[in-house]
Enzyme design. Structure first.
Site, PDB file in Angstrom:
ATOM      1  N   ARG A 127       0.509  -1.198   0.163  1.00 14.57           N
ATOM      2  CA  ARG A 127      -0.177   0.027  -0.129  1.00 14.57           C
ATOM      3  C   ARG A 127       0.953   1.331  -0.056  1.00 14.57           C
ATOM      4  O   ARG A 127       0.302   2.516  -0.351  1.00 14.57           O
ATOM      5  CB  ARG A 127      -1.045  -0.325   1.132  1.00 14.57           C
ATOM      6  CG  ARG A 127      -2.214  -1.012   1.115  1.00 14.57           C
ATOM      7  CD  ARG A 127      -2.973  -1.972   1.814  1.00 14.57           C
ATOM      8  NE  ARG A 127      -3.912   0.044   2.464  1.00 14.57           N
ATOM      9  CZ  ARG A 127      -4.962   0.214   1.802  1.00 14.57           C
ATOM     10  NH1 ARG A 127      -5.327  -1.087   1.892  1.00 14.57           N
ATOM     11  NH2 ARG A 127      -6.049   0.360   2.374  1.00 14.57           N
ATOM     12  N   GLU A 240     -13.417   0.455  -0.532  1.00 18.14           N
ATOM     13  CA  GLU A 240     -12.719   1.398   0.762  1.00 18.14           C
ATOM     14  C   GLU A 240     -13.830   2.180   0.810  1.00 18.14           C
ATOM     15  O   GLU A 240     -13.704   3.463  -0.779  1.00 18.14           O
ATOM     16  CB  GLU A 240     -11.780   0.754   0.520  1.00 18.14           C
ATOM     17  CG  GLU A 240     -11.047  -0.366   1.221  1.00 18.14           C
ATOM     18  CD  GLU A 240      -9.473  -0.119   0.942  1.00 18.14           C
ATOM     19  OE1 GLU A 240      -8.939   0.917   2.340  1.00 18.14           O
ATOM     20  OE2 GLU A 240      -8.720  -1.049   0.432  1.00 18.14           O
TER      21      GLU A 240
END
Length: 295
Positions: A127, A240
């Site tokens: 990420r 998300e």
């Protein structure tokens, strides 16, 4: 165990607030207890009478444009209200102390220092390099939020199911040892709607390549509307909601916990730093649910 509802109409030291639902929100502001009204269906127009043979072309009814019915339905749909769309940040109760010390929920690249890291090391590293579509940023520049308390990744923790996104410690600890920081889309974006990338919504794990995403505010609202109107809610459980850099504590509307023991611990921590965020015990959010495998 019967869910314990937050105290209604009162707050410590005589502070008065509006009545709250079982989820800790003011009456009328909870998207679960007070779901937005669906638009009234439009009456179906009766078919025009068939034109008689020999009638002039001008007298005949206009031909229907392909797709016009769908377009009319789309225009009739009420837009999503960012004040009632809830977002959820799951963390371990041990992580509450550094959050309170910072005065905000911080993104990874903004200096978050979790005591109990829920992210697997490889997932966190990925990420930090995965770009966010349409924005000059990586996923780690954002605080991650869920759009459903039945999100797949949270249910993996609740069921103790190994998940490549989660650390072994996250799935081995009891679900009730976690807390859920609840905010809203409107609280997260504030007045920064003109800046693209202040918030981003994705229809799956943000670090996965090829996911649908939106970073400009009008596009964010449109994607949220699509996600919430899907009948099965599958993409909502995978989606998300990302908030750039941090979410200040004053924008956390509620801290949900699974039992009285954690509630007392959270309240003591909040009192120690003079923060008056609501705390609600709501066990159903912390109990495992049986679900189909994530797509």
């Amino acid at each position: 165990m019967v869910p314990r509802a937050p105290e209604r109409g009162t707050r410590d030291e005589g502070f008065h607030v509006a009545d709250e639902c079982i989820h800790g929100f003011d009456d009328g502001l909870c998207a679960i207890c007070f779901p937005p009204k669906q638009p009234e269906p439009k009456p179906v127009a009766k078919a025009a009478p068939r034109a008689r043979a020999g009638a002039s072309r001008a007298a005949r009814p206009a031909a229907r444009v392909a797709g016009s019915s769908r377009a009319a339905t789309s225009l009739a749909e009420a837009p999503v209200d960012p004040k009632t769309v809830r977002i959820y940040h799951v963390t371990h109760v041990e992580n509450l102390a550094p959050i309170l010390g910072s005065g905000a929920v911080l993104a990874d690249d903004a200096g978050a220092t979790p005591v109990v890291d829920l992210a697997a090391p490889d997932a966190r590293a990925f990420r930090r390099s995965a770009p966010v579509g349409g924005v000059d940023a990586v996923v780690a520049d954002y605080v991650p939020f869920l759009l459903s308390t039945d999100a797949h990744v949270w249910n993996a923790i609740r069921t103790g199911t190994p998940d490549p996104r989660l650390s072994a410690e996250a799935v081995q600890r009891p679900p009730a040892d976690h807390v859920i920081l609840v905010s809203s889309v409107a609280s997260a974006v504030g007045a920064r709607t003109e800046t693209a990338g202040t918030v981003v919504v994705t229809d799956a794990d943000a670090a996965t390549g090829g996911v649908g995403s939106a970073s400009a505010w009008p596009d964010v609202l449109r994607m949220l509307q699509r996600l919430h109107r899907e009948d099965d809610g599958a993409r909502l459980r995978s989606a998300e909601f990302l908030v750039r850099e941090l979410l200040p504590l004053e924008r956390v509307l509620l801290i949900a916990v699974g039992n009285d023991r954690v509630r007392d611990r959270v309240r003591a921590a909040l009192d120690a730093v003079g923060v008056r965020t609501r705390v609600a015990v709501y066990p159903p959010w912390f109990q495992p649910t049986v679900e189909a495998p994530e797509a």
